[in-house]
Design a protein around this motif. Structure first.
Motif, PDB file in Angstrom:
ATOM      1  N   GLN A  83       0.822  -1.197   0.000  1.00  0.00           N
ATOM      2  CA  GLN A  83       0.000   0.000   0.000  1.00  0.00           C
ATOM      3  C   GLN A  83       0.867   1.261   0.000  1.00  0.00           C
ATOM      4  O   GLN A  83       1.811   1.368   0.781  1.00  0.00           O
ATOM      5  N   ASN A  84       0.508   2.192  -0.902  1.00  0.00           N
ATOM      6  CA  ASN A  84       1.223   3.473  -0.977  1.00  0.00           C
ATOM      7  C   ASN A  84       2.722   3.220  -1.002  1.00  0.00           C
ATOM      8  O   ASN A  84       3.473   3.681  -0.143  1.00  0.00           O
ATOM      9  N   ALA A  85       3.143   2.465  -2.016  1.00  0.00           N
ATOM     10  CA  ALA A  85       4.433   1.789  -2.018  1.00  0.00           C
ATOM     11  C   ALA A  85       5.639   2.712  -1.866  1.00  0.00           C
ATOM     12  O   ALA A  85       6.540   2.445  -1.069  1.00  0.00           O
ATOM     13  N   GLY A  86       5.705   3.769  -2.650  1.00  0.00           N
ATOM     14  CA  GLY A  86       6.875   4.646  -2.569  1.00  0.00           C
ATOM     15  C   GLY A  86       8.150   3.993  -3.085  1.00  0.00           C
ATOM     16  O   GLY A  86       9.244   4.323  -2.617  1.00  0.00           O
ATOM     17  N   PHE A  87       8.046   3.083  -4.052  1.00  0.00           N
ATOM     18  CA  PHE A  87       9.233   2.430  -4.603  1.00  0.00           C
ATOM     19  C   PHE A  87      10.233   3.448  -5.147  1.00  0.00           C
ATOM     20  O   PHE A  87      11.439   3.232  -5.100  1.00  0.00           O
ATOM     21  N   SER A  88       9.721   4.546  -5.691  1.00  0.00           N
ATOM     22  CA  SER A  88      10.580   5.521  -6.372  1.00  0.00           C
ATOM     23  C   SER A  88      10.907   6.735  -5.511  1.00  0.00           C
ATOM     24  O   SER A  88      11.471   7.717  -6.014  1.00  0.00           O
ATOM     25  N   GLU A  89      10.589   6.684  -4.235  1.00  0.00           N
ATOM     26  CA  GLU A  89      10.759   7.869  -3.390  1.00  0.00           C
ATOM     27  C   GLU A  89      12.211   8.283  -3.247  1.00  0.00           C
ATOM     28  O   GLU A  89      12.534   9.474  -3.145  1.00  0.00           O
TER      29      GLU A  89
ATOM     30  N   VAL B  72       0.256  -6.510  -6.282  1.00  0.00           N
ATOM     31  CA  VAL B  72      -0.606  -5.343  -6.355  1.00  0.00           C
ATOM     32  C   VAL B  72       0.038  -4.249  -5.509  1.00  0.00           C
ATOM     33  O   VAL B  72       0.320  -4.469  -4.335  1.00  0.00           O
ATOM     34  N   PHE B  73       0.306  -3.099  -6.107  1.00  0.00           N
ATOM     35  CA  PHE B  73       0.834  -2.000  -5.305  1.00  0.00           C
ATOM     36  C   PHE B  73       0.079  -0.720  -5.631  1.00  0.00           C
ATOM     37  O   PHE B  73      -0.403  -0.518  -6.751  1.00  0.00           O
ATOM     38  N   THR B  74      -0.041   0.118  -4.622  1.00  0.00           N
ATOM     39  CA  THR B  74      -0.784   1.359  -4.781  1.00  0.00           C
ATOM     40  C   THR B  74       0.144   2.554  -4.586  1.00  0.00           C
ATOM     41  O   THR B  74       1.236   2.442  -4.026  1.00  0.00           O
ATOM     42  N   SER B  75      -0.330   3.700  -5.066  1.00  0.00           N
ATOM     43  CA  SER B  75       0.442   4.940  -4.977  1.00  0.00           C
ATOM     44  C   SER B  75      -0.508   6.070  -4.621  1.00  0.00           C
ATOM     45  O   SER B  75      -1.703   6.026  -4.939  1.00  0.00           O
ATOM     46  N   TYR B  76       0.039   7.105  -3.989  1.00  0.00           N
ATOM     47  CA  TYR B  76      -0.778   8.239  -3.577  1.00  0.00           C
ATOM     48  C   TYR B  76      -1.269   9.075  -4.764  1.00  0.00           C
ATOM     49  O   TYR B  76      -2.376   9.605  -4.745  1.00  0.00           O
ATOM     50  N   THR B  77      -0.423   9.234  -5.793  1.00  0.00           N
ATOM     51  CA  THR B  77      -0.747  10.130  -6.896  1.00  0.00           C
ATOM     52  C   THR B  77      -0.424   9.472  -8.235  1.00  0.00           C
ATOM     53  O   THR B  77       0.297   8.463  -8.296  1.00  0.00           O
ATOM     54  N   GLY B  78      -0.922  10.076  -9.318  1.00  0.00           N
ATOM     55  CA  GLY B  78      -0.636   9.555 -10.641  1.00  0.00           C
ATOM     56  C   GLY B  78       0.834   9.636 -10.994  1.00  0.00           C
ATOM     57  O   GLY B  78       1.392   8.727 -11.616  1.00  0.00           O
ATOM     58  N   GLY B  79       1.477  10.738 -10.590  1.00  0.00           N
ATOM     59  CA  GLY B  79       2.903  10.871 -10.848  1.00  0.00           C
ATOM     60  C   GLY B  79       3.721   9.809 -10.136  1.00  0.00           C
ATOM     61  O   GLY B  79       4.650   9.218 -10.709  1.00  0.00           O
ATOM     62  N   GLU B  80       3.370   9.535  -8.882  1.00  0.00           N
ATOM     63  CA  GLU B  80       4.066   8.495  -8.124  1.00  0.00           C
ATOM     64  C   GLU B  80       3.823   7.123  -8.734  1.00  0.00           C
ATOM     65  O   GLU B  80       4.730   6.280  -8.791  1.00  0.00           O
ATOM     66  N   ALA B  81       2.590   6.862  -9.188  1.00  0.00           N
ATOM     67  CA  ALA B  81       2.266   5.558  -9.772  1.00  0.00           C
ATOM     68  C   ALA B  81       3.139   5.276 -10.993  1.00  0.00           C
ATOM     69  O   ALA B  81       3.645   4.158 -11.170  1.00  0.00           O
ATOM     70  N   LYS B  82       3.318   6.285 -11.826  1.00  0.00           N
ATOM     71  CA  LYS B  82       4.144   6.118 -13.022  1.00  0.00           C
ATOM     72  C   LYS B  82       5.590   5.813 -12.651  1.00  0.00           C
ATOM     73  O   LYS B  82       6.218   4.895 -13.206  1.00  0.00           O
ATOM     74  N   LYS B  83       6.131   6.559 -11.694  1.00  0.00           N
ATOM     75  CA  LYS B  83       7.526   6.348 -11.286  1.00  0.00           C
ATOM     76  C   LYS B  83       7.705   5.023 -10.556  1.00  0.00           C
ATOM     77  O   LYS B  83       8.725   4.340 -10.725  1.00  0.00           O
ATOM     78  N   ASP B  84       6.716   4.647  -9.733  1.00  0.00           N
ATOM     79  CA  ASP B  84       6.799   3.366  -9.026  1.00  0.00           C
ATOM     80  C   ASP B  84       6.829   2.203 -10.012  1.00  0.00           C
ATOM     81  O   ASP B  84       7.587   1.237  -9.855  1.00  0.00           O
ATOM     82  N   LEU B  85       5.989   2.278 -11.050  1.00  0.00           N
ATOM     83  CA  LEU B  85       5.964   1.221 -12.061  1.00  0.00           C
ATOM     84  C   LEU B  85       7.292   1.162 -12.808  1.00  0.00           C
ATOM     85  O   LEU B  85       7.820   0.059 -13.061  1.00  0.00           O
TER      86      LEU B  85
END
Length: 443
Positions: free
Chosen positions: A343-349, A378-391
């Motif tokens: 949840q709210n992964a932050g892989f790219s933080e 399944v992973f989630t992100s707070y925002t669309g920008g974060e989702a793109k970077k996390d993927l």
């Protein structure tokens, strides 16, 4: 009215900073009662001299820092010297300001103190700050340097104003009353009903009052949506991409990168069992270094199921594993999961290099995450920008097939202020975007 009717409680979240609210009690400004600003730093407000005096011991060091920095460059306050409409520069300025302040004061700022830098009373259109500002008197979360800029932003702010008000009320409630842990709906499906277009199918929205105030029922609804969003995100992913799992007798689910957010009110995860009538048991395994206060095998949570599930011999088990997922996979009792949820992964933080300790001690473990036995990640992100970077980060380190990456219909409805204003939006939501991948078995 929820905006004014707060009681007492026991479990609180950290206090937040809103420039329109008293820094001590969070009482908010209104057209007839505007908070009094600290005359030194001109950033923090109070409802009374009593509260200003009460807070002085905690505030004085940061106050002096902010006031001195402004005086040295002959500006109205700390933020008045910034002169750029460019959002990336504004973000960088504020983050660097926090880092510099912590270094010079030799301290770690509290959440509220950091938010003084992240959410200053600055023009939403051009980021400028001056003595005369033009506030939105509906939400008191947005301000402008001129009536022209306020007019230019009318349409954009109209879509965000109520959400900002709800964010303020929710933040105040959880920091001054209690962290809300609402009871999950008690109905248990006898027939599998599948997923739905959005989360309000499962928890219908309450009626809004005619005076447009934030009601207690609306506040409770946003907290409940946050509570069950994780379980419904799992349901939605299964229904769309692995429907056979909805009939499996025993489900094995790993919640990775888990922290207090995932395990607070564990009963919320039972909501998934209520939607899967053919499933007899679910084993939830919460994995993450942030679970350091748990003790494996000695202090595992035992949360009984509801009476209807118990009467039908259905069960849920929970286990906590305060370690990185790669280490968890080496344990003798490890079993490959049907689903992994982050949840709210932050892989790219953080930057993915050995010099970045947050990366090496965090998601450098990413290659271990994708199940290689047909399970879904399944992973989630707070925002669309974060989702793109996390993927992009997942695809860099893992050989996967992408099944979906889009806005999550089962996202929380509890708004949180977004200091970065991703996609020009003032708020984000927990689990707002979701991505589903699976191991690429064709190579």
């Amino acid at each position: 009215m929820a905006e004014d009717n707060f009681g007492s409680g026991e479990l609180y979240s950290a206090s937040h900073y809103y420039w329109s609210c008293c820094y001590v009690c969070s009482r908010k400004s209104s057209q007839g009662n505007v908070m009094k600003r600290c005359s030194r730093c001109r950033c923090v407000s109070y409802c009374s001299q009593e509260h200003q005096k009460q807070n002085w011991k905690e505030h004085k060091h940061l106050c002096k820092y902010l006031a001195t920095a402004a005086a040295n460059v002959e500006q109205f306050n700390f933020f008045s010297g910034f002169d750029s409409k460019e959002m990336e520069s504004w973000k960088t300025f504020r983050m660097n300001a926090i880092k510099t302040c912590e270094i010079l004061l030799s301290t770690t700022l509290t959440l509220a103190e950091k938010e003084i830098f992240l959410f200053p009373r600055a023009c939403r259109t051009c980021n400028s700050t001056q003595e005369t500002m033009y506030d939105c008197t509906e939400c008191y979360c947005v301000s402008y340097c001129s009536q022209q800029h306020k007019q230019e932003d009318t349409d954009q702010h109209k879509s965000m104003c109520r959400n900002l008000r709800l964010a303020l009320v929710a933040d105040t409630y959880e920091s001054k009353v209690r962290i809300s842990l609402p009871a999950i709906p008690s109905n248990v499906d006898k027939k599998y009903m599948g997923s739905a277009p959005d989360i309000t199918h499962f928890i219908p929205e309450p009626f809004r009052s005619s005076n447009n105030e934030i009601s207690k029922s609306e506040l409770d609804h946003c907290f409940l949506s946050c509570h069950i969003s994780g379980a419904l995100t799992l349901l939605h992913a299964m229904d769309k991409f692995r429907p056979e799992l909805t009939n499996k007798k025993n489900l094995n689910i790993h919640i990775v990168g888990a922290n207090m957010y995932e395990i607070l009110g564990l009963i919320k995860w039972e909501y998934l069992l209520h939607r899967l009538p053919e499933v007899e048991s679910i084993g939830y395994h919460f994995v993450g270094p942030d679970l350091e206060n748990s003790v494996e095998d000695e202090n595992q949570p035992c949360v009984p199921c509801c009476d209807p599930c118990t009467d039908n011999n259905r069960s849920i088990s929970y286990s906590l594993h305060p370690t990185k997922y790669g280490e968890f996979k080496k344990q003798d009792d490890y079993e490959a999961p049907d689903l992994i949820l982050v949840q709210n992964a932050g892989f790219s933080e953080y930057a993915d290099n050995e010099e970045t300790i947050e990366w090496t001690e965090g998601w450098a473990d990413l290659p271990n995450l994708v199940p290689q036995t047909g399970g879904l990640l399944v992973f989630t992100s707070y925002t669309g920008g974060e989702a793109k970077k996390d993927l992009e980060r997942v695809q860099k380190y893992c050989d996967v097939n992408l099944l979906v990456s889009e806005e999550n219909p089962m996202r929380s409805l509890r708004p949180c202020r977004d200091w970065e204003r991703d996609l020009n939006k003032d708020v984000f939501y927990s689990n707002q975007y979701y991505t589903v991948v699976q191991f690429n078995s064709d190579k």
